[in-house]
Design a protein around this motif. Structure first.
Motif, PDB file in Angstrom:
ATOM      1  N   TRP A  70      69.197 -21.729 -86.768  1.00  0.00           N
ATOM      2  CA  TRP A  70      68.678 -20.840 -87.814  1.00  0.00           C
ATOM      3  C   TRP A  70      67.486 -21.439 -88.555  1.00  0.00           C
ATOM      4  CZ3 TRP A  70      69.573 -15.811 -88.616  1.00  0.00           C
ATOM      5  CH2 TRP A  70      70.680 -15.235 -87.983  1.00  0.00           C
ATOM      6  N   ARG A  71      66.868 -22.487 -88.004  1.00  0.00           N
ATOM      7  CA  ARG A  71      65.707 -23.087 -88.668  1.00  0.00           C
ATOM      8  C   ARG A  71      64.432 -22.308 -88.342  1.00  0.00           C
ATOM      9  NH1 ARG A  71      66.354 -28.237 -90.662  1.00  0.00           N
ATOM     10  NH2 ARG A  71      64.461 -27.681 -91.799  1.00  0.00           N
ATOM     11  N   ARG A  72      63.567 -22.205 -89.330  1.00  0.00           N
ATOM     12  CA  ARG A  72      62.309 -21.480 -89.164  1.00  0.00           C
ATOM     13  C   ARG A  72      61.112 -22.415 -89.374  1.00  0.00           C
ATOM     14  NH1 ARG A  72      62.181 -15.957 -88.987  1.00  0.00           N
ATOM     15  NH2 ARG A  72      64.127 -14.838 -89.382  1.00  0.00           N
ATOM     16  N   LEU A  73      60.001 -22.059 -88.736  1.00  0.00           N
ATOM     17  CA  LEU A  73      58.772 -22.828 -88.859  1.00  0.00           C
ATOM     18  C   LEU A  73      58.007 -22.424 -90.116  1.00  0.00           C
ATOM     19  CD1 LEU A  73      57.590 -22.462 -85.165  1.00  0.00           C
ATOM     20  CD2 LEU A  73      58.513 -24.544 -86.179  1.00  0.00           C
ATOM     21  N   LYS A  74      57.279 -23.362 -90.675  1.00  0.00           N
ATOM     22  CA  LYS A  74      56.412 -23.042 -91.804  1.00  0.00           C
ATOM     23  C   LYS A  74      55.341 -22.032 -91.398  1.00  0.00           C
ATOM     24  CE  LYS A  74      56.923 -27.514 -94.135  1.00  0.00           C
ATOM     25  NZ  LYS A  74      56.247 -28.782 -94.512  1.00  0.00           N
ATOM     26  N   SER A  75      54.937 -22.087 -90.140  1.00  0.00           N
ATOM     27  CA  SER A  75      53.906 -21.192 -89.639  1.00  0.00           C
ATOM     28  C   SER A  75      54.447 -19.807 -89.311  1.00  0.00           C
ATOM     29  CB  SER A  75      53.269 -21.791 -88.378  1.00  0.00           C
ATOM     30  OG  SER A  75      54.260 -22.034 -87.374  1.00  0.00           O
ATOM     31  N   GLY A  76      55.777 -19.637 -89.429  1.00  0.00           N
ATOM     32  CA  GLY A  76      56.401 -18.356 -89.105  1.00  0.00           C
ATOM     33  C   GLY A  76      57.130 -18.419 -87.781  1.00  0.00           C
ATOM     34  N   GLY A  77      58.201 -17.658 -87.651  1.00  0.00           N
ATOM     35  CA  GLY A  77      58.954 -17.632 -86.403  1.00  0.00           C
ATOM     36  C   GLY A  77      60.069 -18.654 -86.370  1.00  0.00           C
ATOM     37  N   TRP A  78      60.835 -18.593 -85.309  1.00  0.00           N
ATOM     38  CA  TRP A  78      61.986 -19.482 -85.148  1.00  0.00           C
ATOM     39  C   TRP A  78      61.555 -20.827 -84.567  1.00  0.00           C
ATOM     40  CZ3 TRP A  78      66.080 -18.007 -87.633  1.00  0.00           C
ATOM     41  CH2 TRP A  78      66.356 -16.647 -87.796  1.00  0.00           C
ATOM     42  N   TYR A  79      62.291 -21.842 -84.917  1.00  0.00           N
ATOM     43  CA  TYR A  79      62.094 -23.178 -84.368  1.00  0.00           C
ATOM     44  C   TYR A  79      62.813 -23.238 -83.017  1.00  0.00           C
ATOM     45  CZ  TYR A  79      62.507 -28.304 -84.065  1.00  0.00           C
ATOM     46  OH  TYR A  79      62.456 -29.607 -83.669  1.00  0.00           O
ATOM     47  N   LEU A  80      62.063 -23.386 -81.947  1.00  0.00           N
ATOM     48  CA  LEU A  80      62.625 -23.379 -80.595  1.00  0.00           C
ATOM     49  C   LEU A  80      62.177 -24.631 -79.853  1.00  0.00           C
ATOM     50  CD1 LEU A  80      61.942 -19.662 -79.590  1.00  0.00           C
ATOM     51  CD2 LEU A  80      64.061 -20.628 -80.507  1.00  0.00           C
ATOM     52  N   PRO A  81      62.958 -25.078 -78.860  1.00  0.00           N
ATOM     53  CA  PRO A  81      62.577 -26.271 -78.099  1.00  0.00           C
ATOM     54  C   PRO A  81      61.355 -26.002 -77.223  1.00  0.00           C
ATOM     55  CG  PRO A  81      64.503 -25.244 -77.123  1.00  0.00           C
ATOM     56  CD  PRO A  81      64.251 -24.527 -78.408  1.00  0.00           C
ATOM     57  N   GLU A  82      60.569 -27.034 -76.982  1.00  0.00           N
ATOM     58  CA  GLU A  82      59.370 -26.884 -76.160  1.00  0.00           C
ATOM     59  C   GLU A  82      59.716 -26.703 -74.689  1.00  0.00           C
ATOM     60  OE1 GLU A  82      56.713 -30.100 -76.867  1.00  0.00           O
ATOM     61  OE2 GLU A  82      56.516 -29.699 -79.020  1.00  0.00           O
ATOM     62  N   LYS A  83      60.741 -27.410 -74.241  1.00  0.00           N
ATOM     63  CA  LYS A  83      61.131 -27.336 -72.829  1.00  0.00           C
ATOM     64  C   LYS A  83      62.640 -27.093 -72.750  1.00  0.00           C
ATOM     65  CE  LYS A  83      57.566 -30.637 -71.324  1.00  0.00           C
ATOM     66  NZ  LYS A  83      57.029 -30.923 -72.673  1.00  0.00           N
ATOM     67  N   THR A  84      63.024 -26.099 -71.990  1.00  0.00           N
ATOM     68  CA  THR A  84      64.443 -25.775 -71.898  1.00  0.00           C
ATOM     69  C   THR A  84      64.750 -25.003 -70.620  1.00  0.00           C
ATOM     70  OG1 THR A  84      66.271 -24.602 -72.974  1.00  0.00           O
ATOM     71  CG2 THR A  84      64.080 -23.677 -73.274  1.00  0.00           C
ATOM     72  N   LEU A  85      65.931 -25.224 -70.087  1.00  0.00           N
ATOM     73  CA  LEU A  85      66.442 -24.409 -68.983  1.00  0.00           C
ATOM     74  C   LEU A  85      67.101 -23.137 -69.499  1.00  0.00           C
ATOM     75  CD1 LEU A  85      68.133 -27.199 -66.786  1.00  0.00           C
ATOM     76  CD2 LEU A  85      65.897 -26.136 -66.439  1.00  0.00           C
ATOM     77  N   GLY A  86      67.146 -23.011 -70.824  1.00  0.00           N
ATOM     78  CA  GLY A  86      67.888 -21.921 -71.436  1.00  0.00           C
ATOM     79  C   GLY A  86      67.416 -20.539 -71.034  1.00  0.00           C
ATOM     80  N   TRP A  87      66.091 -20.354 -70.896  1.00  0.00           N
ATOM     81  CA  TRP A  87      65.587 -19.031 -70.512  1.00  0.00           C
ATOM     82  C   TRP A  87      66.135 -18.615 -69.149  1.00  0.00           C
ATOM     83  CZ3 TRP A  87      63.840 -16.644 -74.489  1.00  0.00           C
ATOM     84  CH2 TRP A  87      63.107 -17.303 -75.472  1.00  0.00           C
ATOM     85  N   GLN A  88      66.145 -19.546 -68.193  1.00  0.00           N
ATOM     86  CA  GLN A  88      66.692 -19.248 -66.867  1.00  0.00           C
ATOM     87  C   GLN A  88      68.179 -18.934 -66.945  1.00  0.00           C
ATOM     88  OE1 GLN A  88      64.671 -22.825 -64.780  1.00  0.00           O
ATOM     89  NE2 GLN A  88      65.377 -21.488 -63.144  1.00  0.00           N
ATOM     90  N   VAL A  89      68.888 -19.710 -67.753  1.00  0.00           N
ATOM     91  CA  VAL A  89      70.328 -19.504 -67.890  1.00  0.00           C
ATOM     92  C   VAL A  89      70.614 -18.124 -68.478  1.00  0.00           C
ATOM     93  CG1 VAL A  89      72.417 -20.306 -69.058  1.00  0.00           C
ATOM     94  CG2 VAL A  89      70.826 -21.975 -68.072  1.00  0.00           C
ATOM     95  N   ILE A  90      69.866 -17.744 -69.508  1.00  0.00           N
ATOM     96  CA  ILE A  90      70.074 -16.433 -70.133  1.00  0.00           C
ATOM     97  C   ILE A  90      69.806 -15.315 -69.117  1.00  0.00           C
ATOM     98  CG2 ILE A  90      69.168 -14.849 -71.883  1.00  0.00           C
ATOM     99  CD1 ILE A  90      68.674 -17.375 -73.636  1.00  0.00           C
ATOM    100  N   ASN A  91      68.729 -15.435 -68.343  1.00  0.00           N
ATOM    101  CA  ASN A  91      68.423 -14.425 -67.328  1.00  0.00           C
ATOM    102  C   ASN A  91      69.495 -14.372 -66.253  1.00  0.00           C
ATOM    103  OD1 ASN A  91      66.038 -13.602 -68.559  1.00  0.00           O
ATOM    104  ND2 ASN A  91      64.806 -15.144 -67.495  1.00  0.00           N
ATOM    105  N   TRP A  92      70.005 -15.542 -65.882  1.00  0.00           N
ATOM    106  CA  TRP A  92      71.074 -15.592 -64.870  1.00  0.00           C
ATOM    107  C   TRP A  92      72.328 -14.893 -65.404  1.00  0.00           C
ATOM    108  CZ3 TRP A  92      76.020 -17.353 -64.584  1.00  0.00           C
ATOM    109  CH2 TRP A  92      76.587 -17.466 -63.322  1.00  0.00           C
TER     110      TRP A  92
END
Length: 561
Positions: free
Chosen positions: A18-40
């Protein structure tokens, strides 16, 4: 976690989801297998229940962010986290998410394979995956295993050749998901690739939960060929029961406070804000307007705690919480996801966190302050805490853990810190417990005594000797403990979320004596330190005494008598 890029986290948010960036938007990892896992998951897994049952499994945005962090990798393709805890309120959807993750660990792209042409990580199916869903009772594993038949799509079953049984699932390439319960000796020596620790708030010594957790940790550590990871899921624990849930939370607090090194362990939780009222609601008959305002605040707190699990209707939750047949503490634990205090705790987490103010002015050179000091040679910690006079804000100047100094507090470093504080701040009063630091306290009295506006005691400008149950200093300290508690309850104390100070305040227990209610450790040999809390009381007490003295006439501030 790069805090410089992030907005300050309120005390009810722990972890990155639930952390947010000062520049706006969510704080997300730069590199992750998560996108593939979610699509799978969307391709092969079904929603288990509800209006979208049998449709593709789509995690909520909150769950998706958690998955992105759980499957985050570094520049070498290695997972950032080797273990984790996901703590959410009852009904949030922890079991369905854990089941989906277990299926992904069995058949999905969860193992780093290579980098694509854009520098993004690519995952592959893990060979001979061995997934364990562990719990201390069959009922707990049943919560997860009853979900599998509905979540496994016909496409997944055919594609991976799954054989689905009541407590075990096999894939055609030799992978499996199995349920394991509290039979530690049978588990020892296993080499799983992924372990779910289910409902760890109930893992205790008397049901072999402690032994289970130790064996799982050993199995995870020695896993061969492929890294094994473990994820614990839980509701808020009951303090004082020494559950694994409590132990994992304490370990998280140690890391946040700087007492321990983060060894790649993720702890992610969201609670209702500390000022969410339950028992604090006004009387409906006496003040209906205030009651409605409090009720609305309770609804808002529930909405924050449930996150994106919008299938949980707020109205029934409010009704359950307000039902006089239900224990308030349990309602806070289950539905607000708050960790409550034990019966003899001095100050509860919610009470302390209500005083948090991220916008409070930081301590600046030249500020008028009072100081509290509690020293030790090596058994306990040593701390120096400041209380700013104009607003009652508390700051840890420095806290020394003897374990970081070969078991001995660096006394000359402590002395240098005190001298630095006097040279950069307007110190008006200083109360220092003399035990194990008597020569230094005398030295400080001689050197700085004439600069102080208020003496610690009638006999000494700095020394505040609390030895002896009937000493004047001990009596004053007891009164100041009560003043401090009142000020916290009235939110007249301010802090900026210092993790060490928070931990020490919450570690303190009420200790009645001939003068009132003082504070002490849970037991003489307890490892849960309170030294910074003692210093906070000393500094706050000195401030209150100064504000009531003739030398402060004409200045305005809140005084607790």
């Amino acid at each position: 976690m790069d805090e410089s890029r992030l907005l300050p986290a309120p005390s009810h948010i722990i972890g990155p989801t639930w952390r947010r960036l000062k520049s706006g938007g969510w704080y997300l990892p730069e590199k992750t297998l998560g996108w593939q896992v979610i699509n799978w998951m969307a391709k092969y897994i079904n929603q288990p229940s509800g209006p979208n049952a049998r449709k593709p499994f789509l995690p909520t945005l909150e769950q998706a962010r958690f998955l992105l962090w759980w499957y985050a990798v570094d520049d070498n393709g290695e997972f950032i986290y080797r273990a984790g805890t996901l703590r959410r309120l009852k009904g949030w959807g922890k079991d369905p998410l854990a089941a989906a993750m277990s299926l992904a660990e069995l058949c999905g792209p969860v193992e780093f394979s290579r980098w694509d042409s854009n520098g993004e990580p690519v995952g592959t199916t893990r060979s001979a995956a061995w997934v364990q869903v562990a719990a201390v009772s069959q009922d707990q594993t049943r919560n997860t295993f009853t979900l599998f038949p509905g979540m496994i799509s016909s496409r997944m079953k055919a594609r991976y050749g799954l054989q689905v049984n009541r407590t075990i699932i096999y894939s055609e390439v030799g992978g499996m998901i199995e349920a394991v319960t509290s039979s530690p000796t049978a588990m020892e020596g296993k080499r799983p690739t992924f372990v779910i620790l289910n409902e760890i708030q109930w893992w205790m010594e008397n049901n072999q939960g402690h032994e289970m957790a130790n064996i799982i940790d050993g199995n995870v550590t020695k896993a061969a060929f492929s890294p094994c990871r473990s994820l614990a899921i839980c509701n808020a624990h009951r303090p004082g029961e020494d559950s694994i849930g409590e132990r994992f939370w304490d370990a998280c607090q140690d890391v946040l406070a700087g007492h321990a090194v983060n060894t790649g362990v993720l702890y992610d939780a969201v609670e209702a804000p500390a000022d969410t009222p339950v028992s604090e609601l006004a009387n409906l008959i006496e003040d209906p307007e205030a009651y409605e305002a409090g009720l609305e605040k309770l609804r808002k707190g529930l909405e924050i705690a449930r996150g994106d699990s919008v299938w949980m209707p707020i109205k029934p939750l409010v009704s359950s919480i307000l039902d006089s047949r239900n224990d308030i503490t349990e309602s806070r634990r289950k539905f607000l996801n708050q960790i409550n205090a034990t019966e003899d705790s001095w100050i509860s987490p919610t009470e302390w966190d209500r005083c948090f103010n991220a916008e409070a002015r930081a301590l600046e050179y030249g500020d008028a302050i009072t100081l509290g000091f509690d020293g030790s040679r090596g058994g306990d910690w040593t701390a120096l805490v400041a209380c700013r006079i104009d607003d009652g804000a508390l700051f840890s100047i420095k806290v020394w853990n003897p374990e970081r100094y070969d078991g001995q507090i660096p006394r000359e470093q402590v002395n240098a810190t005190v001298e630095h504080t006097f040279s950069h701040y307007d110190v008006r009063a200083f109360r220092a417990d003399v035990r194990e630091f008597e020569s230094y306290v005398d030295q400080w009295g001689t050197k700085f005594g004439k600069k102080l506006k208020l003496k610690a005691t009638a006999k000494h400008p700095v020394a505040f000797d609390m030895r002896g149950a009937n000493s004047e200093a001990n009596k004053a300290f007891t009164v100041d403990c009560e003043r401090f508690e009142d000020a916290v309850l009235e939110q007249q104390i301010v802090h900026r979320g210092d993790p060490v100070l928070r931990q020490h305040v919450l570690n303190a227990h009420r200790r009645p004596n001939n003068h009132g209610i003082a504070i002490g450790k849970a037991s003489k040999d307890s490892s849960r330190k309170i030294d910074a809390a003692v210093c906070a009381v000393l500094a706050f007490g000195a401030r209150q005494e100064l504000l009531m003295s003739k030398k402060n006439r004409g200045r305005k501030a809140v005084v607790y008598r």
